[in-house]
Design a protein around this motif. Sequence first.
Motif, PDB file in Angstrom:
ATOM      1  N   ARG A 205       0.826  -1.206   0.000  1.00 35.42           N
ATOM      2  CA  ARG A 205       0.000   0.000   0.000  1.00 35.42           C
ATOM      3  C   ARG A 205       0.863   1.260   0.000  1.00 35.42           C
ATOM      4  N   PHE A 208       2.263   1.697  -3.676  1.00 32.88           N
ATOM      5  CA  PHE A 208       1.324   2.091  -4.726  1.00 32.88           C
ATOM      6  C   PHE A 208       0.575   3.381  -4.415  1.00 32.88           C
ATOM      7  N   ARG A 209       0.407   3.718  -3.149  1.00 31.45           N
ATOM      8  CA  ARG A 209      -0.361   4.908  -2.800  1.00 31.45           C
ATOM      9  C   ARG A 209       0.512   6.123  -2.535  1.00 31.45           C
ATOM     10  N   HIS A 210       1.765   5.920  -2.162  1.00 33.45           N
ATOM     11  CA  HIS A 210       2.598   7.058  -1.773  1.00 33.45           C
ATOM     12  C   HIS A 210       3.873   7.172  -2.615  1.00 33.45           C
TER      13      HIS A 210
END
Length: 300
Positions: A205, A208-210
Motif C-alpha cells: 500500500r 502504490f499509494r505514496h
Amino acid sequence: MAQLAKKTTNIKVVPVEEEKLVPPWKEAWLAFCKNRLALIGLGIVIFFIIIAFLAPIIAPYDYKAQKLVDRFQAPSSQHWFGTDDFGRDIFSRVLFGARISLWVGFFSVLGSVVFGTALGIIAGYYGRWVDAIISRIFDIMLAFPSILLAIAVVAILGPSLQNALIAIAVINIPNFGRLVRSKVLSVKQEEYIMAARAVGMRDSRILFRHILPNSISPVIVQATLAIATAIIEAAALGFLGMGAQPPTPEWGKMLADSKNYIMQAPWTLFFPGMAIMLTVLGFNLMGDGLRDVLDPKMKQ
C-alpha cells in the motif's frame, strides 16, 4: 459612545472571495502552453499519429504494389515522393512506416517503463541485498553499448519487428530502473512515509499509494524522450537488416534498401530520413517541455 456604536453596527462586512484552486494538471498544461517549442513538438507528434491512423485512407497506392516500369521515378504529381527500385510509391510507404515506427516506439518504451519502474521501486524501497543484486544487473547491462546489446538480443531471438521491439525494451530497462530507484531513495525518507510505516501500513500500500505517485513525474519525461531514442534504435536495427523484414515499410529498412542509389535516386533516402528526423525532433521538443513543467528543479 452611542454614535460610535451606531456607526459600528452600520459597517457592512464584504466577504473575501476565496482563491480559486487550479487543478495540478491544468496548471501543468498552462505552463506547457507557454513553451512554444514544446507546442511545436506536440504538433509534430500529433501530425504523425494522425497520418499513422489514416494511412490506409490517405495512401494513394498499396505500399506493397510493385511496378518495375515506374522504378526510380522522381517526385511528381503522380508520385509525390517518387518511387523506389521496385517501382513502389514512397509516399505510401512513408505513411505506413509511421505506423510501424510509432508502434515500436510506444510499446517498447511501455515495456521498459513497466519493468524498469517495478525493479527500481523494489531496489530503492527494500535496499540491502535486493538493491545490490538489481543495481549490479543494471550496471552490467549499461556496460554494453545499447545498439550492440540490442543486436545481441535480436541475434538470439531472430530478426523480426517484434523481436526488435523486445530488444529495444530490454536495453532501456536500466535507464528507467536507475531513475526510479534514485527517486524512491529520497521519497522513502519523507516524514509521511515514516508515519505510514509507524501506523502499520503494508508495504504494498505504501508503494502504490505514496511512493509510486511521487516518483512518476521524471518517468513521464524520460519516457517521452525515450520514444525518440527507440524510434532511432528501431531504424538502426532495420538498417542492419535485424528489424522489420521485406516488404514491411519500416523507415530504417527503407534507408537500407536505398543506400546504393543515393546518387541515382536521392529521394529514396531523403523522405524516409526526413520522417525519422521530424518524428524524433517532435518527441525531443515535447519531452523538453514536459521536463520544464514537471521537474521542480526547472521551475523558477
